[in-house]
Design a protein around this motif. Structure first.
Motif, PDB file in Angstrom:
ATOM      1  N   LEU A   7       7.305  -9.425  -9.032  1.00  0.00           N
ATOM      2  CA  LEU A   7       5.865  -9.272  -9.213  1.00  0.00           C
ATOM      3  C   LEU A   7       5.267  -8.343  -8.163  1.00  0.00           C
ATOM      4  O   LEU A   7       4.394  -7.524  -8.451  1.00  0.00           O
ATOM      5  CB  LEU A   7       5.183 -10.643  -9.147  1.00  0.00           C
ATOM      6  CG  LEU A   7       5.481 -11.603 -10.309  1.00  0.00           C
ATOM      7  CD1 LEU A   7       4.846 -12.964 -10.047  1.00  0.00           C
ATOM      8  CD2 LEU A   7       4.952 -11.009 -11.616  1.00  0.00           C
ATOM      9  N   TYR A   8       5.772  -8.474  -6.938  1.00  0.00           N
ATOM     10  CA  TYR A   8       5.258  -7.674  -5.826  1.00  0.00           C
ATOM     11  C   TYR A   8       5.492  -6.177  -6.076  1.00  0.00           C
ATOM     12  O   TYR A   8       4.559  -5.363  -6.097  1.00  0.00           O
ATOM     13  CB  TYR A   8       5.948  -8.136  -4.539  1.00  0.00           C
ATOM     14  CG  TYR A   8       5.572  -7.377  -3.289  1.00  0.00           C
ATOM     15  CD1 TYR A   8       4.462  -7.740  -2.551  1.00  0.00           C
ATOM     16  CD2 TYR A   8       6.362  -6.316  -2.843  1.00  0.00           C
ATOM     17  CE1 TYR A   8       4.141  -7.061  -1.390  1.00  0.00           C
ATOM     18  CE2 TYR A   8       6.039  -5.627  -1.688  1.00  0.00           C
ATOM     19  CZ  TYR A   8       4.930  -6.006  -0.957  1.00  0.00           C
ATOM     20  OH  TYR A   8       4.598  -5.329   0.189  1.00  0.00           O
TER      21      TYR A   8
ATOM     22  N   PHE B 187       4.293  -0.662  -8.463  1.00  0.00           N
ATOM     23  CA  PHE B 187       4.700   0.382  -9.405  1.00  0.00           C
ATOM     24  C   PHE B 187       3.603   0.637 -10.436  1.00  0.00           C
ATOM     25  O   PHE B 187       3.175   1.783 -10.648  1.00  0.00           O
ATOM     26  CB  PHE B 187       5.984  -0.048 -10.120  1.00  0.00           C
ATOM     27  CG  PHE B 187       7.176   0.801  -9.791  1.00  0.00           C
ATOM     28  CD1 PHE B 187       7.408   1.988 -10.464  1.00  0.00           C
ATOM     29  CD2 PHE B 187       8.060   0.401  -8.808  1.00  0.00           C
ATOM     30  CE1 PHE B 187       8.509   2.761 -10.173  1.00  0.00           C
ATOM     31  CE2 PHE B 187       9.168   1.169  -8.496  1.00  0.00           C
ATOM     32  CZ  PHE B 187       9.401   2.354  -9.185  1.00  0.00           C
ATOM     33  N   TYR B 188       3.168  -0.426 -11.098  1.00  0.00           N
ATOM     34  CA  TYR B 188       2.228  -0.290 -12.212  1.00  0.00           C
ATOM     35  C   TYR B 188       0.886   0.287 -11.758  1.00  0.00           C
ATOM     36  O   TYR B 188       0.389   1.272 -12.332  1.00  0.00           O
ATOM     37  CB  TYR B 188       2.010  -1.649 -12.878  1.00  0.00           C
ATOM     38  CG  TYR B 188       0.936  -1.629 -13.949  1.00  0.00           C
ATOM     39  CD1 TYR B 188       1.199  -1.108 -15.209  1.00  0.00           C
ATOM     40  CD2 TYR B 188      -0.334  -2.130 -13.685  1.00  0.00           C
ATOM     41  CE1 TYR B 188       0.218  -1.077 -16.192  1.00  0.00           C
ATOM     42  CE2 TYR B 188      -1.322  -2.104 -14.655  1.00  0.00           C
ATOM     43  CZ  TYR B 188      -1.043  -1.581 -15.908  1.00  0.00           C
ATOM     44  OH  TYR B 188      -2.026  -1.542 -16.852  1.00  0.00           O
TER      45      TYR B 188
ATOM     46  N   ARG C 275      10.838   5.139  -4.939  1.00  0.00           N
ATOM     47  CA  ARG C 275      10.446   3.744  -5.161  1.00  0.00           C
ATOM     48  C   ARG C 275      11.621   2.917  -5.688  1.00  0.00           C
ATOM     49  O   ARG C 275      11.799   1.766  -5.284  1.00  0.00           O
ATOM     50  CB  ARG C 275       9.264   3.680  -6.134  1.00  0.00           C
ATOM     51  CG  ARG C 275       7.956   4.149  -5.525  1.00  0.00           C
ATOM     52  CD  ARG C 275       6.811   4.074  -6.518  1.00  0.00           C
ATOM     53  NE  ARG C 275       6.995   5.036  -7.601  1.00  0.00           N
ATOM     54  CZ  ARG C 275       6.214   5.090  -8.682  1.00  0.00           C
ATOM     55  NH1 ARG C 275       5.216   4.235  -8.819  1.00  0.00           N
ATOM     56  NH2 ARG C 275       6.431   6.009  -9.616  1.00  0.00           N
ATOM     57  N   VAL C 276      12.388   3.506  -6.596  1.00  0.00           N
ATOM     58  CA  VAL C 276      13.550   2.773  -7.114  1.00  0.00           C
ATOM     59  C   VAL C 276      14.542   2.481  -6.000  1.00  0.00           C
ATOM     60  O   VAL C 276      15.092   1.362  -5.902  1.00  0.00           O
ATOM     61  CB  VAL C 276      14.213   3.572  -8.252  1.00  0.00           C
ATOM     62  CG1 VAL C 276      15.563   2.966  -8.620  1.00  0.00           C
ATOM     63  CG2 VAL C 276      13.314   3.604  -9.480  1.00  0.00           C
ATOM     64  N   VAL C 277      14.785   3.454  -5.140  1.00  0.00           N
ATOM     65  CA  VAL C 277      15.710   3.243  -4.026  1.00  0.00           C
ATOM     66  C   VAL C 277      15.205   2.139  -3.098  1.00  0.00           C
ATOM     67  O   VAL C 277      15.977   1.262  -2.652  1.00  0.00           O
ATOM     68  CB  VAL C 277      15.925   4.561  -3.248  1.00  0.00           C
ATOM     69  CG1 VAL C 277      16.663   4.300  -1.935  1.00  0.00           C
ATOM     70  CG2 VAL C 277      16.693   5.554  -4.111  1.00  0.00           C
TER      71      VAL C 277
ATOM     72  N   ILE D  27       0.839  -1.209   0.000  1.00  0.00           N
ATOM     73  CA  ILE D  27       0.000   0.000   0.000  1.00  0.00           C
ATOM     74  C   ILE D  27       0.869   1.253   0.000  1.00  0.00           C
ATOM     75  O   ILE D  27       0.571   2.235  -0.705  1.00  0.00           O
ATOM     76  CB  ILE D  27      -0.944  -0.020   1.224  1.00  0.00           C
ATOM     77  CG1 ILE D  27      -1.959  -1.156   1.086  1.00  0.00           C
ATOM     78  CG2 ILE D  27      -1.663   1.313   1.366  1.00  0.00           C
ATOM     79  CD1 ILE D  27      -2.849  -1.333   2.309  1.00  0.00           C
ATOM     80  N   ALA D  28       1.944   1.242   0.769  1.00  0.00           N
ATOM     81  CA  ALA D  28       2.822   2.407   0.811  1.00  0.00           C
ATOM     82  C   ALA D  28       3.467   2.663  -0.541  1.00  0.00           C
ATOM     83  O   ALA D  28       3.538   3.809  -1.009  1.00  0.00           O
ATOM     84  CB  ALA D  28       3.879   2.213   1.888  1.00  0.00           C
ATOM     85  N   MET D  29       3.939   1.602  -1.198  1.00  0.00           N
ATOM     86  CA  MET D  29       4.543   1.759  -2.516  1.00  0.00           C
ATOM     87  C   MET D  29       3.512   2.215  -3.544  1.00  0.00           C
ATOM     88  O   MET D  29       3.782   3.084  -4.390  1.00  0.00           O
ATOM     89  CB  MET D  29       5.169   0.436  -2.954  1.00  0.00           C
ATOM     90  CG  MET D  29       6.386   0.015  -2.155  1.00  0.00           C
ATOM     91  SD  MET D  29       7.830   1.002  -2.588  1.00  0.00           S
ATOM     92  CE  MET D  29       8.148   0.406  -4.247  1.00  0.00           C
ATOM     93  N   TYR D  30       2.336   1.635  -3.483  1.00  0.00           N
ATOM     94  CA  TYR D  30       1.255   2.035  -4.382  1.00  0.00           C
ATOM     95  C   TYR D  30       0.904   3.514  -4.193  1.00  0.00           C
ATOM     96  O   TYR D  30       0.685   4.252  -5.164  1.00  0.00           O
ATOM     97  CB  TYR D  30       0.022   1.157  -4.133  1.00  0.00           C
ATOM     98  CG  TYR D  30      -1.248   1.697  -4.746  1.00  0.00           C
ATOM     99  CD1 TYR D  30      -1.574   1.417  -6.068  1.00  0.00           C
ATOM    100  CD2 TYR D  30      -2.135   2.470  -4.000  1.00  0.00           C
ATOM    101  CE1 TYR D  30      -2.742   1.916  -6.638  1.00  0.00           C
ATOM    102  CE2 TYR D  30      -3.303   2.965  -4.547  1.00  0.00           C
ATOM    103  CZ  TYR D  30      -3.606   2.696  -5.862  1.00  0.00           C
ATOM    104  OH  TYR D  30      -4.757   3.184  -6.407  1.00  0.00           O
TER     105      TYR D  30
END
Length: 387
Positions: free
Chosen positions: A139-140, A145-146, A89-91, A70-73
């Motif tokens: 996948l995660y 990301f997507y 996100r990349v880091v 959820i945080a990444m999303y």
């Protein structure tokens, strides 16, 4: 609950104390409450807590993974600074992969971790476990990301749609306002043409009746009857216009559509009845022309004769010519009025109205004094289809 169940299942050897697990749960879950306000900061805090949880052997993985997802999303969906959101996100992903590879190398170097694994499979167990972990992680984080970026793009599209809808609504309101303004101008122009013409005719006839009232009672009576006729005509035209304006079934119909070239002769008759000599001549073969052209020619003739009655002075003569050309109709109205009299001494609404009418039908008009004295109005209107 998840911590207690995982600990009871025995998935984690030497689990962390309960207070460490409780602190881990709070750090993973609490920041999500403000994730839309500070998405990058929340993602960094949750990912750091996620890594520390594994380092300290916290017996919980289910909801920690959900919180990190959820945080990444949220960084992708709500990060206002897109470059910063991407870098964060990349880091995080690079850090997680470094941690994953470190854990895999440590497991491969520990002979006790592979003691219970089978050796009969075609692929090495440590390789299989590593590949599964890598694919699962890809996948995660790829999904986070997507879907985050897609949510951001969808929000921008919705915002753009709302803005376009608002712009079109404002444009419709502006067009309606312009249409209303044009309608008011048209009504004012028609009122000016109707009232000014008939009032001017009545004024001339009243002056003539006053001059001959004692010497020529019959002539005065004729002038008064002409005044009555002009008044009735003006009232009838005003009534016709107001009736059509109130007609909901035919909005936008010109109040003067019943007026055309054939009615120019009645204008000439009014001028002659007012004592103004008027010569009228038609050149060419008369033919049917569009109604808008007919109305325009009638109103120009009406305004021109009105101006002559008001400004040309006593003894002025009117010469009216209507020419049917191959692709146009030309109306020319000149008078022999005094050159010292200004025809634009009023507000100029009549001449402006004539120019606007001619422009509306794609024609040209000349309005001005003649070299030999008097005033000239010449309008040329095409009769073919306009581009």
């Amino acid at each position: 609950m998840s911590v207690l169940l995982t600990q009871s299942a025995g998935y984690v050897k030497n689990p962390a104390p309960i207070w460490v697990s409780s602190l881990f749960v709070v750090i993973c879950a609490a920041p999500l409450a403000v994730r839309r306000r500070w998405p990058q900061a929340v993602a960094i805090v949750v990912s750091s807590a996620f890594a520390l949880g594994h380092i300290f052997a916290v017996p919980e993985a289910l909801f920690a993974n959900i919180s990190l997802f959820i945080a990444m999303y949220t960084v992708g969906a709500w990060g206002r600074h897109r470059m910063r959101a991407t870098i964060v996100r990349v880091v995080i992903v690079i850090g997680m992969f470094i941690w994953l590879f470190t854990a895999l190398v440590a497991s491969a170097a520990d002979p006790t971790s592979l003691a219970n694994l089978t050796r009969s499979s075609a692929i090495s167990p440590i390789v299989a476990i590593g590949l599964l972990q890598i694919v699962t992680t890809l996948l995660y984080f790829g999904s986070a990301f997507y879907f985050g970026d897609r949510a951001w793009a969808a929000a921008r599209e919705r915002r753009a749609l709302v803005d376009r809808t608002a712009e079109r609504s404002a444009e419709r309101e502006l067009n309606a306002h312009r249409a209303l303004t044009l309608e008011r101008v048209r009504i004012a122009r028609d009122l000016h043409d109707i009232v000014a013409h008939h009032v001017s005719v009545m004024g001339v006839q009243a002056g003539a009746a006053r001059l001959v009232m004692e010497t020529d009672p019959a002539g005065a009576t004729h002038s008064l009857r002409s005044i009555e006729s002009s008044a009735r005509t003006a009232v009838a035209e005003l009534h016709r216009m107001l009736t059509i304006l109130r007609d909901d079934e035919h909005p936008g119909i010109d109040s003067a559509t019943t007026r055309g070239i054939d009615q120019i002769s009645s204008l000439a008759a009014d001028a002659r009845a007012a004592g103004v000599p008027l010569r009228s001549r038609t050149v060419g073969v008369q033919r049917t022309v569009p109604p808008t052209v007919e109305v325009t020619l009638y109103r120009i003739a009406q305004e021109s004769i009105t101006n002559t009655l008001k400004h040309a002075g006593p003894g002025a003569e009117i010469d009216l010519r209507l020419r049917y050309l191959d692709d146009a109709v030309e109306l020319e109205i000149g008078d022999s009025g005094s050159a010292n009299i200004s025809y634009a001494g009023g507000a100029g609404l009549g001449q402006r109205g004539m120019r606007e009418r001619v422009d509306a039908v794609g024609g040209t008009i000349h309005i001005g004094p003649r070299a030999r004295g008097g005033y000239l109005v010449r309008a040329r209107i095409p009769t073919g289809e306009l581009d």
